[in-house]
Design a protein around this motif. Structure first.
Motif, PDB file in Angstrom:
ATOM      1  N   LYS A 195       0.849  -1.210   0.000  1.00  7.16           N
ATOM      2  CA  LYS A 195       0.000   0.000   0.000  1.00  7.16           C
ATOM      3  C   LYS A 195       0.875   1.246   0.000  1.00  7.16           C
ATOM      4  O   LYS A 195       0.574   2.218  -0.676  1.00  7.16           O
ATOM      5  CB  LYS A 195      -0.900  -0.002   1.233  1.00  7.16           C
ATOM      6  N   GLU A 196       1.964   1.201   0.751  1.00  8.74           N
ATOM      7  CA  GLU A 196       2.879   2.356   0.771  1.00  8.74           C
ATOM      8  C   GLU A 196       3.478   2.575  -0.618  1.00  8.74           C
ATOM      9  O   GLU A 196       3.591   3.694  -1.089  1.00  8.74           O
ATOM     10  CB  GLU A 196       4.010   2.123   1.791  1.00  8.74           C
ATOM     11  N   THR A 197       3.847   1.471  -1.269  1.00  8.48           N
ATOM     12  CA  THR A 197       4.408   1.579  -2.628  1.00  8.48           C
ATOM     13  C   THR A 197       3.430   2.315  -3.543  1.00  8.48           C
ATOM     14  O   THR A 197       3.818   3.163  -4.343  1.00  8.48           O
ATOM     15  CB  THR A 197       4.691   0.164  -3.200  1.00  8.48           C
ATOM     16  N   LEU A 198       2.151   1.983  -3.392  1.00 10.36           N
ATOM     17  CA  LEU A 198       1.161   2.576  -4.298  1.00 10.36           C
ATOM     18  C   LEU A 198       0.979   4.071  -4.084  1.00 10.36           C
ATOM     19  O   LEU A 198       0.456   4.763  -4.945  1.00 10.36           O
ATOM     20  CB  LEU A 198      -0.185   1.848  -4.151  1.00 10.36           C
ATOM     21  N   THR A 199       1.394   4.565  -2.901  1.00 13.01           N
ATOM     22  CA  THR A 199       1.226   6.005  -2.656  1.00 13.01           C
ATOM     23  C   THR A 199       2.472   6.802  -3.073  1.00 13.01           C
ATOM     24  O   THR A 199       2.489   8.016  -2.941  1.00 13.01           O
ATOM     25  CB  THR A 199       0.976   6.278  -1.149  1.00 13.01           C
ATOM     26  N   LEU A 200       3.508   6.127  -3.545  1.00 10.73           N
ATOM     27  CA  LEU A 200       4.730   6.850  -3.933  1.00 10.73           C
ATOM     28  C   LEU A 200       4.424   7.853  -5.046  1.00 10.73           C
ATOM     29  O   LEU A 200       3.527   7.632  -5.868  1.00 10.73           O
ATOM     30  CB  LEU A 200       5.799   5.868  -4.428  1.00 10.73           C
ATOM     31  N   ALA A 201       5.196   8.936  -5.053  1.00 11.21           N
ATOM     32  CA  ALA A 201       4.956   9.976  -6.051  1.00 11.21           C
ATOM     33  C   ALA A 201       5.539   9.588  -7.408  1.00 11.21           C
ATOM     34  O   ALA A 201       5.131  10.084  -8.435  1.00 11.21           O
ATOM     35  CB  ALA A 201       5.577  11.285  -5.570  1.00 11.21           C
ATOM     36  N   GLN A 202       6.531   8.697  -7.394  1.00 11.89           N
ATOM     37  CA  GLN A 202       7.110   8.281  -8.680  1.00 11.89           C
ATOM     38  C   GLN A 202       7.456   6.789  -8.673  1.00 11.89           C
ATOM     39  O   GLN A 202       7.448   6.152  -7.611  1.00 11.89           O
ATOM     40  CB  GLN A 202       8.340   9.102  -9.008  1.00 11.89           C
ATOM     41  N   VAL A 203       7.752   6.281  -9.858  1.00 15.48           N
ATOM     42  CA  VAL A 203       8.020   4.846 -10.016  1.00 15.48           C
ATOM     43  C   VAL A 203       9.189   4.451  -9.116  1.00 15.48           C
ATOM     44  O   VAL A 203      10.239   5.093  -9.165  1.00 15.48           O
ATOM     45  CB  VAL A 203       8.386   4.530 -11.493  1.00 15.48           C
ATOM     46  N   PRO A 204       9.026   3.414  -8.269  1.00 14.86           N
ATOM     47  CA  PRO A 204      10.148   3.012  -7.415  1.00 14.86           C
ATOM     48  C   PRO A 204      11.344   2.570  -8.254  1.00 14.86           C
ATOM     49  O   PRO A 204      11.177   1.962  -9.315  1.00 14.86           O
ATOM     50  CB  PRO A 204       9.588   1.853  -6.587  1.00 14.86           C
ATOM     51  N   ASP A 205      12.513   2.865  -7.740  1.00 11.06           N
ATOM     52  CA  ASP A 205      13.722   2.552  -8.486  1.00 11.06           C
ATOM     53  C   ASP A 205      14.168   1.130  -8.142  1.00 11.06           C
ATOM     54  O   ASP A 205      14.863   0.912  -7.152  1.00 11.06           O
ATOM     55  CB  ASP A 205      14.805   3.579  -8.109  1.00 11.06           C
ATOM     56  N   VAL A 206      13.733   0.176  -8.950  1.00 13.07           N
ATOM     57  CA  VAL A 206      14.114  -1.229  -8.703  1.00 13.07           C
ATOM     58  C   VAL A 206      14.955  -1.691  -9.884  1.00 13.07           C
ATOM     59  O   VAL A 206      14.480  -1.671 -11.028  1.00 13.07           O
ATOM     60  CB  VAL A 206      12.862  -2.134  -8.561  1.00 13.07           C
TER      61      VAL A 206
END
Ligand code: SF4
Length: 498
Positions: A195-206
């Motif tokens: 759920k936290e991932t979905l609230t990120l402002a930009q694409v996570p850097d994976v």
């Protein structure tokens, strides 16, 4: 009170476990997803009737499926109402908790306590199924319906059909309650993290990694891998992904960066050959080895290929789940190395058991003497052996055919002939375009065995005569190319030692 819209479902939760970036892209940039291939579509469309069939284990239930696909909130309301009204068996029951929505194939009330059953069309339980079940159990319990037990229902591959289907033998039912309870904490933590991932402002850097392939091939590879050079170390085959990633992460990104004298490469003959062929831009040919292979072939030659279907639910007497049923073959016949090939083919009627008509036609078409060349003989041999078991009256004839089988994959598997375009694979799908440029499966409607299986299954239920004809033509064209490909490949081998 109306339910808050769910954020996660079973499939998105598993996606998020595989890779947070994939989850984020799926939820916010779905248009970047790779198109679904025809092969994936063919695989997805299989096994759907298994869930319906498993309902027969618990007859008389009520279906809580939504009236239109994806209206799962309707399903949650329906399920709640059915439970309140005293239903004791519910199919496709849906629950929501913690903004996670799940559906479950069957729930049953037994002695006042609820038990859940999730049906899988596979023959065994995978770790991903346990994760699925753990999430479902977490949500159902959390929503206020305590589960007494949680079962996975999967195919019992040792079942042999005798007369009518025996559903209690066809399926194996295994309790996974213990594992689901053990996973509860991990599930809660990951729901929170996702759920936290979905609230990120930009694409996570994976960064790309082994997670791109496990447990599923990620469908955002077109996005994350788009700048990968064509000659990257990942185009080498036969090397574990973990080793390729450690090369890549240590800065060795292209094949040309690999030091052939390094310790890491020493002893990897297959790898050395792939690299040499790529660097030389030319095939590596072991002429004595190919000559020996060719000297063991006896003209006239038959070039044979089978297509089979593998129904999850045994269709005919004596069948097991996922038993291969041959329904089609293509046969090219060459009297000598210089003669034009003759072609024979067979495609079974879809309304009856294909095995006997297949066998009779094949025995007739191969009654002349000559070696029978196939590509990957293990498969054709296994089909002949299972036909012998099913039709013992033909065992003598079948044994004669078996004794004539030769395998065209061997020169490629044994690396007697290696072309850089084979990309480390000895599959005919790679060997053909490498050896015979311009000859490939790309322009066909059916391009591999899985799609052929799907087309045959569709043919069994299709009522439109034009579509039927189109499917039959596509199946015949595909199988014919398989054996014509073998004719062409053998010609290249013969020329290579002239
Ligand atoms: S391709 Fe790999 S890195 Fe990219 S989203 Fe998928 S799993 Fe994650």
């Amino acid at each position: 009170m109306a339910l808050e819209k769910h954020l996660l479902s079973k499939s998105t939760f598993i996606r998020g476990l595989q890779c947070r970036k994939s989850l984020f892209l799926y939820k916010h940039y779905i248009h970047l997803r790779d198109p679904i291939s025809s092969e994936q579509k063919a695989i997805f469309s299989r096994g759907n009737n298994v869930g319906m069939m498993a309902r027969g284990l618990f007859p008389g239930g009520v279906d809580a499926s939504p009236s239109t696909p994806r209206h799962f909130s309707e399903s949650v309301a329906k399920t709640t109402k059915l439970i309140e009204e005293g239903a004791e068996i519910i199919y496709e029951a849906a629950f929501q908790f913690d903004r996670v929505l799940v559906a479950i194939d069957i729930i049953v009330k037994r002695d006042g306590k609820w038990v859940a059953y999730e049906v899988k069309s596979s023959s065994r339980i995978s770790p991903t199924y346990i994760l699925d079940a753990s999430l479902q159990s977490y949500v159902i319990n959390g929503s206020g319906l305590p589960l007494e037990d949680f079962f996975l229902v999967h195919m019992n591959t040792s079942y042999i059909r005798k007369g009518e289907l025996d559903l209690h033998q066809l399926f194996t039912i295994v309790s996974v309650k213990k594992q689901t309870l053990q996973n509860e904490g991990m599930i809660a933590e990951n729901i929170l993290a996702e759920k936290e991932t979905l609230t990120l402002a930009q694409v996570p850097d994976v960064p790309i990694g082994e997670q791109c392939f496990s447990p599923y091939n990620c469908d955002f590879m077109g996005q994350c891998w788009k700048n990968m050079p064509t000659d990257s170390v990942f185009s080498l085959s036969g090397i574990p992904k973990s080793e390729l990633f450690s090369l890549y992460n240590s800065g060795i990104k292209r094949i040309e960066d690999i030091d052939l004298n390094s310790e890491a490469v020493a002893g990897l003959t297959g790898l050395k050959m792939q690299i040499d062929a790529i660097r030389q831009h030319a095939p590596i040919i072991n002429k004595p080895g190919i000559k020996k292979f060719l000297s063991e072939l006896q003209y006239p030659l038959f070039f044979l290929d089978f297509e089979t279907t593998m129904p999850a639910v045994p269709m005919y007497e004596g069948n097991k789940p996922y038993q291969h049923l041959p329904f089609q073959y293509s046969l090219h016949y060459k009297k000598d190395p210089h003669s034009e090939p003759e072609h024979f083919e067979f495609l079974a009627d879809t309304h009856t058991d294909p095995r006997k008509s297949f066998l009779l036609s094949l025995l007739e078409d191969t009654k002349r003497p000559g070696d029978i060349l196939v590509y990957y003989a293990t498969f054709e041999r296994s089909i002949f052996n299972s036909l012998r078991k099913d039709f013992p009256e033909f065992s003598k004839e079948i044994d004669l055919r078996l004794s004539r089988i030769k395998d065209l994959i061997l020169p490629f598997k044994d690396r007697l002939y290696y072309h850089p375009e084979m990309k480390g694979s000895s599959s005919i799908k790679n060997v053909l375009p490498a050896l015979v440029p311009g000859f490939s499966y790309d322009n066909l409607m059916i391009t591999n065995g899985n799609i052929a299986m799907g087309a045959y299954e569709k043919l069994r239920t299709e009522t439109d005569l034009f579509v039927q004809q189109e499917l039959r033509d596509a199946l015949l064209a595909y199988c014919k190319l398989d054996t014509l490909a073998m004719v062409k490949i053998l010609e290249v081998l013969e020329k290579s030692v002239e």
